[in-house]
Enzyme design. Structure first.
Site, PDB file in Angstrom:
ATOM      1  N   THR A 125      -0.478  -2.044 -12.774  1.00  0.00           N
ATOM      2  CA  THR A 125       1.149  -2.132 -13.669  1.00  0.00           C
ATOM      3  C   THR A 125       1.838  -3.390 -14.006  1.00  0.00           C
ATOM      4  OG1 THR A 125       2.647  -0.939 -12.383  1.00  0.00           O
ATOM      5  CG2 THR A 125       1.316  -1.838 -11.473  1.00  0.00           C
ATOM      6  N   ASP A 126       2.439  -3.111 -14.697  1.00  0.00           N
ATOM      7  CA  ASP A 126       4.214  -4.260 -15.074  1.00  0.00           C
ATOM      8  C   ASP A 126       4.272  -4.730 -13.589  1.00  0.00           C
ATOM      9  OD1 ASP A 126       5.763  -1.964 -14.637  1.00  0.00           O
ATOM     10  OD2 ASP A 126       6.727  -1.778 -16.511  1.00  0.00           O
ATOM     11  N   GLU A 127       3.852  -3.074 -11.956  1.00  0.00           N
ATOM     12  CA  GLU A 127       5.354  -4.030 -11.418  1.00  0.00           C
ATOM     13  C   GLU A 127       4.798  -4.747 -10.601  1.00  0.00           C
ATOM     14  OE1 GLU A 127       6.587  -0.408  -8.772  1.00  0.00           O
ATOM     15  OE2 GLU A 127       7.128   1.032 -10.950  1.00  0.00           O
TER      16      GLU A 127
ATOM     17  N   TYR B 209       3.883  -0.510  -2.524  1.00  0.00           N
ATOM     18  CA  TYR B 209       2.940   0.418  -3.769  1.00  0.00           C
ATOM     19  C   TYR B 209       2.282  -1.131  -4.872  1.00  0.00           C
ATOM     20  CZ  TYR B 209       1.918   1.984  -8.288  1.00  0.00           C
ATOM     21  OH  TYR B 209       1.411   1.728  -9.838  1.00  0.00           O
TER      22      TYR B 209
ATOM     23  N   ARG C   3      13.829   0.484 -17.574  1.00  0.00           N
ATOM     24  CA  ARG C   3      12.319   0.804 -17.173  1.00  0.00           C
ATOM     25  C   ARG C   3      11.946   0.849 -18.427  1.00  0.00           C
ATOM     26  NH1 ARG C   3      13.420  -0.650 -13.155  1.00  0.00           N
ATOM     27  NH2 ARG C   3      12.323   0.098 -10.935  1.00  0.00           N
TER      28      ARG C   3
ATOM     29  N   LEU D 149      -8.126  14.708  -5.374  1.00  0.00           N
ATOM     30  CA  LEU D 149      -6.944  15.338  -5.137  1.00  0.00           C
ATOM     31  C   LEU D 149      -5.989  15.613  -4.240  1.00  0.00           C
ATOM     32  CD1 LEU D 149      -8.476  18.983  -6.467  1.00  0.00           C
ATOM     33  CD2 LEU D 149      -7.898  17.383  -7.740  1.00  0.00           C
TER      34      LEU D 149
ATOM     35  N   ASN E 295       4.853   5.306 -17.932  1.00  0.00           N
ATOM     36  CA  ASN E 295       4.505   6.397 -18.701  1.00  0.00           C
ATOM     37  C   ASN E 295       5.286   7.550 -18.350  1.00  0.00           C
ATOM     38  OD1 ASN E 295       0.603   5.474 -19.525  1.00  0.00           O
ATOM     39  ND2 ASN E 295       2.326   3.874 -18.576  1.00  0.00           N
TER      40      ASN E 295
ATOM     41  N   HIS F 198      14.563  -2.379  -4.660  1.00  0.00           N
ATOM     42  CA  HIS F 198      14.566  -1.589  -5.967  1.00  0.00           C
ATOM     43  C   HIS F 198      14.949  -3.015  -7.108  1.00  0.00           C
ATOM     44  CE1 HIS F 198      15.978   2.070  -8.842  1.00  0.00           C
ATOM     45  NE2 HIS F 198      15.196   1.343  -8.970  1.00  0.00           N
TER      46      HIS F 198
ATOM     47  N   LYS G 205      -1.063  -2.698  -5.287  1.00  0.00           N
ATOM     48  CA  LYS G 205      -1.442  -2.259  -6.113  1.00  0.00           C
ATOM     49  C   LYS G 205      -2.499  -3.871  -6.884  1.00  0.00           C
ATOM     50  CE  LYS G 205      -1.925   0.000  -9.524  1.00  0.00           C
ATOM     51  NZ  LYS G 205      -3.337   1.248  -9.988  1.00  0.00           N
TER      52      LYS G 205
ATOM     53  N   ARG H 274      17.680   2.678  -3.966  1.00  0.00           N
ATOM     54  CA  ARG H 274      16.090   2.364  -3.271  1.00  0.00           C
ATOM     55  C   ARG H 274      16.036   1.311  -2.362  1.00  0.00           C
ATOM     56  NH1 ARG H 274      11.386   3.019  -7.869  1.00  0.00           N
ATOM     57  NH2 ARG H 274      11.226   5.337  -7.116  1.00  0.00           N
TER      58      ARG H 274
HETATM   59  P1  NAD Z   1      -1.201   9.974 -10.392  1.00  0.00           P
HETATM   60  O1  NAD Z   1       0.414  10.241  -9.119  1.00  0.00           O
HETATM   61  O2  NAD Z   1      -0.356  11.159 -11.121  1.00  0.00           O
HETATM   62  O3  NAD Z   1      -2.221  10.602 -10.264  1.00  0.00           O
HETATM   63  C1  NAD Z   1      -2.810   9.715  -8.942  1.00  0.00           C
HETATM   64  C2  NAD Z   1      -4.367  10.389  -9.134  1.00  0.00           C
HETATM   65  O4  NAD Z   1      -5.519   9.451  -8.281  1.00  0.00           O
HETATM   66  C3  NAD Z   1      -4.410  11.331  -8.707  1.00  0.00           C
HETATM   67  O5  NAD Z   1      -5.438  12.821  -9.548  1.00  0.00           O
HETATM   68  C4  NAD Z   1      -5.109  11.088  -7.290  1.00  0.00           C
HETATM   69  O6  NAD Z   1      -5.806  13.118  -6.411  1.00  0.00           O
HETATM   70  C5  NAD Z   1      -5.867  10.253  -6.714  1.00  0.00           C
HETATM   71  N1  NAD Z   1      -6.822   9.763  -5.825  1.00  0.00           N
HETATM   72  C6  NAD Z   1      -5.583   9.156  -4.844  1.00  0.00           C
HETATM   73  N2  NAD Z   1      -6.265   8.063  -4.107  1.00  0.00           N
HETATM   74  C7  NAD Z   1      -7.440   8.586  -4.475  1.00  0.00           C
HETATM   75  C8  NAD Z   1      -8.976   8.243  -4.291  1.00  0.00           C
HETATM   76  N3  NAD Z   1      -9.017   7.832  -2.716  1.00  0.00           N
HETATM   77  N4  NAD Z   1      -9.900   8.675  -4.375  1.00  0.00           N
HETATM   78  C9  NAD Z   1     -10.144   9.245  -5.490  1.00  0.00           C
HETATM   79  N5  NAD Z   1      -8.749   9.638  -6.378  1.00  0.00           N
HETATM   80  C10 NAD Z   1      -7.474   9.679  -5.541  1.00  0.00           C
HETATM   81  O7  NAD Z   1      -0.641   8.465 -10.892  1.00  0.00           O
HETATM   82  P2  NAD Z   1      -0.514   8.515 -12.654  1.00  0.00           P
HETATM   83  O8  NAD Z   1       1.026   8.790 -12.659  1.00  0.00           O
HETATM   84  O9  NAD Z   1      -1.500   8.802 -13.118  1.00  0.00           O
HETATM   85  O10 NAD Z   1      -0.622   6.779 -11.872  1.00  0.00           O
HETATM   86  C11 NAD Z   1      -2.789   6.416 -12.958  1.00  0.00           C
HETATM   87  C12 NAD Z   1      -3.584   4.921 -12.399  1.00  0.00           C
HETATM   88  O11 NAD Z   1      -2.092   4.213 -13.414  1.00  0.00           O
HETATM   89  C13 NAD Z   1      -2.327   3.978 -11.373  1.00  0.00           C
HETATM   90  O12 NAD Z   1      -3.465   3.886 -11.093  1.00  0.00           O
HETATM   91  C14 NAD Z   1      -1.592   3.596 -11.226  1.00  0.00           C
HETATM   92  O13 NAD Z   1      -0.698   2.440 -10.274  1.00  0.00           O
HETATM   93  C15 NAD Z   1      -1.114   3.544 -12.698  1.00  0.00           C
HETATM   94  N6  NAD Z   1       0.440   3.042 -13.377  1.00  0.00           N
HETATM   95  C16 NAD Z   1       0.964   4.420 -13.644  1.00  0.00           C
HETATM   96  C17 NAD Z   1       2.252   4.546 -14.304  1.00  0.00           C
HETATM   97  C18 NAD Z   1       3.292   5.120 -14.534  1.00  0.00           C
HETATM   98  O14 NAD Z   1       3.952   4.866 -15.647  1.00  0.00           O
HETATM   99  N7  NAD Z   1       2.496   6.973 -14.039  1.00  0.00           N
HETATM  100  C19 NAD Z   1       2.249   2.746 -15.187  1.00  0.00           C
HETATM  101  C20 NAD Z   1       2.062   2.099 -15.357  1.00  0.00           C
HETATM  102  C21 NAD Z   1       0.414   1.785 -14.061  1.00  0.00           C
HETATM  103  O1  DAU Z   2       6.693   0.177 -13.942  1.00  0.00           O
HETATM  104  C1  DAU Z   2       4.997   1.377 -13.721  1.00  0.00           C
HETATM  105  C2  DAU Z   2       5.305   1.802 -12.918  1.00  0.00           C
HETATM  106  O2  DAU Z   2       5.962   3.070 -12.453  1.00  0.00           O
HETATM  107  C3  DAU Z   2       4.226   2.827 -12.035  1.00  0.00           C
HETATM  108  O3  DAU Z   2       3.219   1.935 -11.242  1.00  0.00           O
HETATM  109  C4  DAU Z   2       4.464   3.656 -11.050  1.00  0.00           C
HETATM  110  O4  DAU Z   2       3.149   4.683 -10.447  1.00  0.00           O
HETATM  111  C5  DAU Z   2       5.086   4.218 -11.751  1.00  0.00           C
HETATM  112  O5  DAU Z   2       5.431   5.727 -10.193  1.00  0.00           O
HETATM  113  C6  DAU Z   2       6.199   4.349 -11.906  1.00  0.00           C
HETATM  114  O6  DAU Z   2       7.784   3.115 -10.767  1.00  0.00           O
HETATM  115  P1  DAU Z   2       9.305   3.207 -10.640  1.00  0.00           P
HETATM  116  O7  DAU Z   2       9.638   3.058  -9.720  1.00  0.00           O
HETATM  117  O8  DAU Z   2       9.463   2.710 -12.331  1.00  0.00           O
HETATM  118  O9  DAU Z   2       9.162   5.086 -10.995  1.00  0.00           O
HETATM  119  P2  DAU Z   2      10.187   6.023 -10.751  1.00  0.00           P
HETATM  120  O10 DAU Z   2       9.625   7.110 -11.180  1.00  0.00           O
HETATM  121  O11 DAU Z   2      10.486   5.911  -9.764  1.00  0.00           O
HETATM  122  O12 DAU Z   2      11.147   5.238 -11.201  1.00  0.00           O
HETATM  123  C7  DAU Z   2      12.277   4.513 -11.834  1.00  0.00           C
HETATM  124  C8  DAU Z   2      13.656   4.905 -12.433  1.00  0.00           C
HETATM  125  O13 DAU Z   2      14.409   5.644 -11.612  1.00  0.00           O
HETATM  126  C9  DAU Z   2      13.763   3.228 -11.002  1.00  0.00           C
HETATM  127  O14 DAU Z   2      14.130   2.625 -11.601  1.00  0.00           O
HETATM  128  C10 DAU Z   2      14.145   4.368 -10.351  1.00  0.00           C
HETATM  129  C11 DAU Z   2      15.193   5.430 -10.965  1.00  0.00           C
HETATM  130  N1  DAU Z   2      14.926   6.672  -9.621  1.00  0.00           N
HETATM  131  C12 DAU Z   2      14.088   6.999  -8.828  1.00  0.00           C
HETATM  132  C13 DAU Z   2      13.923   8.574  -8.605  1.00  0.00           C
HETATM  133  C14 DAU Z   2      12.568   9.064  -8.222  1.00  0.00           C
HETATM  134  C15 DAU Z   2      16.212   7.011  -9.448  1.00  0.00           C
HETATM  135  O15 DAU Z   2      17.645   6.362  -9.875  1.00  0.00           O
HETATM  136  N2  DAU Z   2      16.511   8.575  -8.737  1.00  0.00           N
HETATM  137  C16 DAU Z   2      15.419   8.986  -8.257  1.00  0.00           C
HETATM  138  O16 DAU Z   2      15.791  10.174  -7.659  1.00  0.00           O
END
Ligand code: NAD
Ligand code: DAU
Length: 337
Positions: A125-127, A149, A213, A36, A179, A275, A153, A272
């Protein structure tokens, strides 16, 4: 499978996955271990909280005692979503990313090995592949992360790989694209821009707004992860990409259009640092497991916007804390101009 430990199940994708498992498999027990952090939110799972097959434990994946105690109950699999996940936060303060995304992953791998757990899924992640100008990343593409980040990963992924090669630990990695959908913390572009637009606040686009993206609806990702969990092969990596690639500015304009707001709310701001320009995944390998993504991005985006319109209480609780982070971030990025 009878019992699965989901880590990070109170976050965005993790909570969608916990709900997916509990509602799809009537016999399955799901334990959710989550620290949390600011991103973890038990409101995400209010609807299944009373389900006798679901249990929440507050704790850190880096705490070996807690993880070992849960493993001692007997687990068929661990699916690890727990991570620090926001690129901007990793630029301002990388330490927590290294602790959770690398060291936390290491603890989980040790426990999987010690307790002989038969399946471990690392949600990556694809990143980790970095940016690609043309074409798409396959699972064989080199790892070239560009932010603290994505490096953290990638570090987690390399440890996972090494446990398979060295100890034969039954691990699999999924690497998904961006996502979107219900319960995403409003720091990521889609929910951030929706909530800003609802308040008639500016939508800050980094750089020229033309970064691309590869968008994936969150339940599509859950279905793909489940396919990998059940039918994936140990030691393998599976890319999970959405069907569309969209420039940020197009997303911003689509949000404004749907909410009936003016494009005057668009604001170009300092980019960023580091970026990535474009992400694109080749997902043919996971499709061979019988999965395919939704093809209607416009509908999925509109449904997501409707979800935020209809769940204002959920995000209004969170948004206050988010404001101070936004202003800190903006001033920090400006100093790099
Ligand atoms: P999120 O930030 O919404 O959630 C992360 C969760 O992990 C939170 O509930 C947080 O409390 C918990 N957490 C953090 N550190 C912890 C620890 N040390 N022990 C236990 N719990 C912990 O993240 P999300 O967007 O749901 O992403 C989930 C996973 O998917 C991550 O591994 C992320 O790298 C990966 N991912 C996310 C995306 C995306 O677009 N959101 C895309 C590709 C991969
Ligand atoms: O590709 C998968 C990844 O997608 C995950 O692994 C990460 O956890 C998730 O955060 C996400 O990373 P991004 O950096 O792509 O997501 P974000 O939403 O932060 O940014 C998406 C795009 O939008 C990126 O090109 C940056 C841009 N952006 C983002 C924010 C927050 C802006 O232009 N302005 C903003 O304020």
């Amino acid at each position: 499978m009878k019992k699965i430990l989901v880590t990070g199940g109170a976050g965005f994708i993790g909570s969608n996955f916990v709900r997916y498992l509990v509602t799809t498999y009537p016999e399955l027990e799901v334990v959710n271990l989550d620290k949390l952090t600011y991103a973890g939110n038990l409101d995400n799972l209010k609807d299944i909280n009373e389900n006798p097959r679901y249990r929440f434990i507050k704790g850190d994946i880096g705490n070996k005692n807690i993880v070992e105690k849960l493993a001692g109950e007997g687990l068929d699999a661990i699916v690890n979503f727990a991570a620090e996940t926001h690129v901007d936060r990793s630029i301002l303060d990388p330490e927590a990313f290294i602790k959770t995304d690398i060291m936390g992953t290491h603890i989980l791998l040790e426990v999987v090995r010690k307790f002989n757990i038969k399946r471990y899924i690392q949600i990556s992640t694809d990143e980790v592949y970095g940016s690609i100008a043309k074409g798409s990343f396959t699972e064989k593409s080199p790892i070239a992360p560009n932010s603290p980040y994505s490096s953290s990963k990638a570090g987690g992924d390399l440890l996972v790989r090494s446990y398979f090669k060295t100890y034969g630990t039954p691990v699999i990695i999924t690497r998904s694209s961006n996502n979107f959908g219900p319960y995403q913390y409003p720091e990521k572009i889609i929910p951030f821009f929706i909530t800003q637009a609802i308040y008639d606040q500016k939508l800050p686009l980094y750089g020229d707004g033309k970064n691309v993206r590869n968008w994936l609806q969150v339940v599509d990702n859950c279905r793909a992860i489940d396919a990998v969990l059940r039918r994936g092969k140990d030691g393998e990596v599976y890319n999970i990409g959405g069907a569309v690639e969209v420039e940020n500015i197009k997303i911003a304009k689509a949000i404004l259009r749907k909410l009936g707001k003016s494009t005057d709310l668009l604001k170009f701001v300092t980019d960023r640092p580091g970026h990535d320009r474009r992400y694109s995944l080749d997902s043919s390998k996971v499709k061979k497991l019988g999965w395919k993504p939704s093809l209607d991005f416009e509908k999925d985006l509109n449904d997501t916007i409707d979800w935020y319109i209809n769940h204002r209480k959920w995000w209004e609780k969170i948004i206050k804390k988010q404001k101070s982070f936004q202003s800190f971030k903006e001033s920090w990025y400006k100093t790099r101009q």
